[in-house]
Scaffold this active site. Sequence first.
Site, mmCIF file in Angstrom:
data_model
loop_
_atom_site.group_PDB
_atom_site.id
_atom_site.type_symbol
_atom_site.label_atom_id
_atom_site.label_comp_id
_atom_site.label_asym_id
_atom_site.label_seq_id
_atom_site.Cartn_x
_atom_site.Cartn_y
_atom_site.Cartn_z
ATOM 1 N N LYS A 1 41.402 35.071 33.877
ATOM 2 C CA LYS A 1 40.606 35.508 32.789
ATOM 3 C C LYS A 1 40.195 37.156 32.621
ATOM 4 O O LYS A 1 40.426 37.600 31.718
ATOM 5 C CB LYS A 1 39.527 34.659 32.497
ATOM 6 C CG LYS A 1 38.736 34.928 31.429
ATOM 7 C CD LYS A 1 37.323 33.704 31.381
ATOM 8 C CE LYS A 1 36.527 33.707 32.505
ATOM 9 N NZ LYS A 1 37.146 32.980 33.721
ATOM 10 N N GLU B 1 40.196 30.642 37.693
ATOM 11 C CA GLU B 1 41.119 31.201 38.488
ATOM 12 C C GLU B 1 42.380 31.080 37.597
ATOM 13 O O GLU B 1 43.460 30.674 38.162
ATOM 14 C CB GLU B 1 41.251 30.478 40.038
ATOM 15 C CG GLU B 1 40.099 30.435 40.653
ATOM 16 C CD GLU B 1 39.782 31.912 41.228
ATOM 17 O OE1 GLU B 1 40.744 32.817 41.386
ATOM 18 O OE2 GLU B 1 38.614 32.172 41.363
#
Length: 231
Positions: free
Chosen positions: A16, A13
């Site tokens: 990416k 989270e």
Amino acid sequence: MGRAYFVTGTDTEIGKTTIAAGLLHAARHAGLSTAAAKPVASGCEPTAAGLRNPDALALLGECTLPLAYAEVNPLAFAPPIAPHLAAREAGLALNVATLAPAVRAVLAKEADFTLVEGAGGWRVPLAGRESLSDLAVALGLPVILVVGVRLGCINHALLSAEAIARDGLPLAGWVANVMDPATSRLEENLATLAERLDAPCLGQVPHLPVATPAAVAAHLDLAPLDLASTP
């Protein structure tokens, strides 16, 4: 033959996929053909066509080659949990031997610029003693590290870079993705990352109200990857 990279992050989270989609968009804007793979994804949503992962769909949307969803994301699991646990619950063995062939098939298409996105950070477990990092090693891909900029990111980034180097893969570049715009001493943190990470910075992406691939790409620089010399 084009260039391919494995994209990992300092944590889960931390944007990416947002950065990976931005990199693909920037490559498209530069006139390069693009392809991507996210070999395993959990937290997938049921659709009429089967399970679909939002991150894999975002990557697919930035691919210029005509890839089917299953080529980009061959293993999709519904529970939003660690992939090795989701695979175990589904009765599947999640290891490099099961993941590598599908990724190699995408790499064999020889797009000018291909990204293979992992799940979470560098040491995400697979079955047995294997980790997702072992897939990157098996594929022999240089790594792009997405640093989720918030309190604690320097330690996470340096440990990730050390692990990548210990595994024998080059760190081709890193991207600072500002998760918390209220991060104290933001500029100083970014400067420390630049001083200590032995790889070029491909961009510093601010906290964006709407992080579309185009908006993210505006803050990225592919020049250090020297894609212009791609055959």
